[in-house]
Design a protein around this motif. Structure first.
Motif, PDB file in Angstrom:
ATOM      1  N   GLY A 131       3.951   3.787 -14.234  1.00  0.00           N
ATOM      2  CA  GLY A 131       2.777   3.783 -15.098  1.00  0.00           C
ATOM      3  C   GLY A 131       2.966   2.892 -16.312  1.00  0.00           C
ATOM      4  O   GLY A 131       3.884   2.062 -16.374  1.00  0.00           O
ATOM      5  N   GLU A 132       2.132   3.095 -17.326  1.00  0.00           N
ATOM      6  CA  GLU A 132       2.071   2.194 -18.483  1.00  0.00           C
ATOM      7  C   GLU A 132       3.430   1.986 -19.152  1.00  0.00           C
ATOM      8  O   GLU A 132       3.871   0.858 -19.357  1.00  0.00           O
ATOM      9  CB  GLU A 132       1.062   2.752 -19.489  1.00  0.00           C
ATOM     10  CG  GLU A 132       0.860   1.871 -20.706  1.00  0.00           C
ATOM     11  CD  GLU A 132      -0.164   2.445 -21.672  1.00  0.00           C
ATOM     12  OE1 GLU A 132      -0.776   1.659 -22.401  1.00  0.00           O
ATOM     13  OE2 GLU A 132      -0.336   3.688 -21.705  1.00  0.00           O
ATOM     14  N   ALA A 135       0.318   2.776  -6.267  1.00  0.00           N
ATOM     15  CA  ALA A 135      -0.823   2.792  -7.189  1.00  0.00           C
ATOM     16  C   ALA A 135      -0.807   1.586  -8.113  1.00  0.00           C
ATOM     17  O   ALA A 135      -1.868   1.093  -8.521  1.00  0.00           O
ATOM     18  CB  ALA A 135      -0.824   4.081  -8.000  1.00  0.00           C
ATOM     19  N   ASN A 136       0.390   1.102  -8.464  1.00  0.00           N
ATOM     20  CA  ASN A 136       0.496  -0.012  -9.398  1.00  0.00           C
ATOM     21  C   ASN A 136       1.139  -1.265  -8.809  1.00  0.00           C
ATOM     22  O   ASN A 136       0.977  -2.349  -9.357  1.00  0.00           O
ATOM     23  CB  ASN A 136       1.282   0.431 -10.644  1.00  0.00           C
ATOM     24  CG  ASN A 136       0.496   1.424 -11.483  1.00  0.00           C
ATOM     25  OD1 ASN A 136      -0.607   1.138 -11.913  1.00  0.00           O
ATOM     26  ND2 ASN A 136       1.040   2.621 -11.683  1.00  0.00           N
ATOM     27  N   HIS A 137       1.894  -1.116  -7.708  1.00  0.00           N
ATOM     28  CA  HIS A 137       2.550  -2.269  -7.092  1.00  0.00           C
ATOM     29  C   HIS A 137       2.616  -2.062  -5.581  1.00  0.00           C
ATOM     30  O   HIS A 137       2.889  -0.953  -5.114  1.00  0.00           O
ATOM     31  CB  HIS A 137       3.975  -2.445  -7.638  1.00  0.00           C
ATOM     32  CG  HIS A 137       4.015  -2.715  -9.107  1.00  0.00           C
ATOM     33  ND1 HIS A 137       3.763  -3.954  -9.645  1.00  0.00           N
ATOM     34  CD2 HIS A 137       4.274  -1.896 -10.161  1.00  0.00           C
ATOM     35  CE1 HIS A 137       3.855  -3.892 -10.970  1.00  0.00           C
ATOM     36  NE2 HIS A 137       4.160  -2.652 -11.297  1.00  0.00           N
ATOM     37  N   SER A 190       6.339   0.481 -16.868  1.00  0.00           N
ATOM     38  CA  SER A 190       6.146  -0.896 -16.405  1.00  0.00           C
ATOM     39  C   SER A 190       6.050  -1.877 -17.569  1.00  0.00           C
ATOM     40  O   SER A 190       5.513  -2.967 -17.413  1.00  0.00           O
ATOM     41  CB  SER A 190       4.868  -0.990 -15.557  1.00  0.00           C
ATOM     42  OG  SER A 190       3.740  -0.655 -16.355  1.00  0.00           O
ATOM     43  N   HIS A 220       2.469  -2.524 -18.182  1.00  0.00           N
ATOM     44  CA  HIS A 220       1.896  -3.223 -17.022  1.00  0.00           C
ATOM     45  C   HIS A 220       2.158  -4.728 -17.041  1.00  0.00           C
ATOM     46  O   HIS A 220       1.408  -5.500 -16.438  1.00  0.00           O
ATOM     47  CB  HIS A 220       0.390  -2.937 -16.902  1.00  0.00           C
ATOM     48  CG  HIS A 220       0.089  -1.494 -16.594  1.00  0.00           C
ATOM     49  ND1 HIS A 220       0.572  -0.857 -15.469  1.00  0.00           N
ATOM     50  CD2 HIS A 220      -0.631  -0.559 -17.269  1.00  0.00           C
ATOM     51  CE1 HIS A 220       0.148   0.400 -15.470  1.00  0.00           C
ATOM     52  NE2 HIS A 220      -0.564   0.606 -16.549  1.00  0.00           N
ATOM     53  N   LYS A 253       0.285   8.440  -6.244  1.00  0.00           N
ATOM     54  CA  LYS A 253       1.003   7.425  -7.022  1.00  0.00           C
ATOM     55  C   LYS A 253       1.670   6.372  -6.136  1.00  0.00           C
ATOM     56  O   LYS A 253       2.197   5.384  -6.644  1.00  0.00           O
ATOM     57  CB  LYS A 253       2.067   8.094  -7.900  1.00  0.00           C
ATOM     58  CG  LYS A 253       1.468   8.911  -9.040  1.00  0.00           C
ATOM     59  CD  LYS A 253       2.540   9.564  -9.879  1.00  0.00           C
ATOM     60  CE  LYS A 253       1.927  10.365 -11.022  1.00  0.00           C
ATOM     61  NZ  LYS A 253       2.949  11.150 -11.756  1.00  0.00           N
TER      62      LYS A 253
END
Length: 561
Positions: free
Chosen positions: A304-305, A331-333, A308, A311, A328
């Motif tokens: 998360g924020e 979710a971001n990568h 990372s 981000h 998750k």
């Protein structure tokens, strides 16, 4: 997946049958609540009574459950959260209806973000007042469940006495199934107070569902890691929650992979280990190193924020992500996403990987840490680093610490050595104020044999001053360090940086030493030079104490680019 329950039920003895046919008189729905909690293994409950919940609280008298009553429902939620984190067991939280229940929402949001198994049991208006319309009952809401449904893992409404044991067992199972999390039960006032002739609830079955990794995914992940030239690992809170630190260390050593721990994963990997990149996540040197990995294993983190570097982290190699929260995964990568409990999956990986030697890995780690240290040292922030060192020298290695959202905590996320897993906790999951002191109370209630540290700023401290009475009433071994800088220090920095001036950040505050002493809690005003000695003296003293440090601290400059 089938539940791992026993197929055969034990036969009742004649005595047990007689007891079932002749339950003791004077029991009500509240007794069914506490009997079920006891049958599931609970020993301590947290909470705050209210009009509709009195049936539950009266039943506590007839049980062996220990009760810790806090002064604000949100603080009771924070205490239960910490109890759940420290023990890995369900922490029951008894709440009233409406305002009492709603006041716990911010704490339950933190429990959800940090995967703490809190079992909140709230009362409800009498059943006659349920469903549509406004019946004019005190505390009435149109749909009380709706306020909780967005926050907790699962919601379990009860409408009759016979539903109570099953609802609590289902909620218990949900709370302890990976990822752990808060759950919510509501029971109407009349169901709690009505007399019952149901048999006493004895042994209950609420086995959490196990979350195993798919073996073909483990095979692919093991192949990638075994053949990587520059593997690296990011260890998140899931490693701590699943008690997997030993597995993580064994895997890192077997494949020669450097390890960064997230703020939620503090203590998941030994700080002084040659492969430890520590926790400098808001640092470009660390981010560059992780981006350069050709295979990156992310365990128990959603990246998360904060994890990372706001981000800015953009991995160039393959990512393997082990995560118990399916939402998750990737979710971001983009990643090889493995939906599994961290301990279980790390155990599988440890067996499947081929050992690889990398004599240069420790040197590369040391070089990164040197660059981080040089960057921080160039910012002229010796005071902040000195304070962390003083706290570390005074705090016993196995004592837990709980950090509020305050500048010193932001430093501690990156720079504090949590010498054992599951000893350093903060509210960084959801970022609410007021966590430190009530959480420390919950941890002390879980284990009174060791001192517990809470760290707050003066702004966050004002959220939980009332709990000085709780700490004194139960004589809990909590030392509360309050860093007094006259306002919301981190917001002061943010506003000055963004707008050139501040609004609403400067605070009038009490004489914290005199205030603590008015509760019967010993307190001292300290300085950077005397902090370690004053903390050590507080830790050695039984019961609660307060240490006030007047200091204006500054944040280190993070590097995102």
């Amino acid at each position: 997946m089938s539940h791992d329950h026993h197929d055969e039920r034990p036969e009742l003895t004649p005595g047990q049958i007689a007891a079932a046919l002749n339950p003791p008189p004077g029991r009500n729905g509240g007794d069914l609540v506490v009997e079920t909690l006891q049958g599931l293994g609970a020993t301590t409950v947290f909470g705050l009574p209210g009009q509709h919940a009195l049936g539950m609280f009266d039943a506590l008298r007839r049980s062996s459950l220990g009760y810790v009553g806090l002064r604000v429902e949100n603080n009771a939620g924070f205490a239960a959260d910490a109890y759940g984190r420290i023990t890995g067991e369900v922490a029951p939280l008894l709440l009233s209806t409406g305002p009492g229940a709603l006041t716990s929402l911010a704490a339950l949001q933190e429990a959800a973000a940090a995967s703490a198994p809190v079992l909140a049991i709230s009362s409800q208006v009498p059943t006659a007042g349920l469903g549509g319309g406004r019946h004019g009952y005190l505390h009435e809401l149109r749909d009380q469940q709706a306020s909780f449904r967005d926050i907790v893992k699962s919601v379990h409404p009860v409408r009759t006495a016979s539903q109570i044991p099953s609802a609590i067992a289902a909620a218990w199972e949900s709370a302890l199934t990976a990822p752990h999390g808060p759950v919510w039960i509501e029971i109407p006032q009349d169901v709690l107070t009505a007399e019952t002739t149901l048999p006493v609830v004895t042994a209950m079955d609420a086995t959490p569902r196990e979350l195993h990794a798919r073996p073909e995914l483990i095979a692919v992940a093991a192949h990638l890691l075994s053949n990587a030239a520059r593997p690296a690992i990011i260890a998140g809170g899931g490693v701590v929650r699943s008690d997997a630190a030993g597995k993580l260390r064994a895997l890192a050593e077997k494949i020669g992979a450097p390890v960064v721990t997230t703020y939620g994963g503090k203590g998941a990997f030994p700080w002084e280990h040659p492969l430890s990149l520590r926790s400098w996540l808001e640092d470009r040197h660390t981010t560059d190193f992780l981006e350069d990995a050709d295979v990156l294993l992310v365990v128990g983190s959603g990246l998360g924020e904060l994890s990372s570097n706001y981000h800015t982290f953009a991995p160039r190699g393959r990512v393997v992500q082990i995560e118990a929260d399916a939402g998750k995964l990737e979710a971001n990568h983009p990643a090889l996403g493995i939906h599994a409990d961290a301990r279980d999956a790390l155990s599988d990986l440890l067996e499947a990987v081929t050992p690889r030697a990398d004599p240069a890995a420790a040197e590369r780690v040391a070089a990164v840490l040197d660059r981080v240290r040089d960057r921080i040292d160039a910012q002229g922030l010796a005071l902040e680093q000195h304070l962390l060192a003083e706290i570390r020298s005074a705090l016993p290695d196995t004592s837990p610490s709980f950090w509020d959202m305050t500048i010193l905590a932001y430093w501690a996320w990156c720079a504090f050595d949590a010498r054992h897993p599951n000893t350093m906790h903060s509210a960084q999951g959801s970022g609410g104020l007021g966590y430190g002191f009530p959480a420390a109370i919950g941890a002390a209630a879980a284990d009174r044999t060791k001192p517990v540290l809470a760290v707050s700023g003066d702004g966050g401290a004002m959220y939980s001053i009332a709990e000085l009475a709780t700490a004194r009433q139960y004589d809990l071994p909590v030392t509360w360090l309050i860093v007094d800088d006259g306002g919301y220090g981190i917001l002061r920095e943010y506003m000055t940086g963004a707008f050139g001036e501040t609004t609403g950040t400067e605070l009038s505050r009490p004489d914290f030493v005199a205030l603590a002493e008015s509760f019967g809690v010993p307190a001292v005003r300290t300085s950077p030079e005397t902090l370690a000695d004053d903390l050590a003296e507080s830790f050695a003293r039984p019961g609660p104490s307060v240490v006030v440090l007047p200091a204006l601290l500054r944040m280190f400059e993070p590097t995102h680019l």
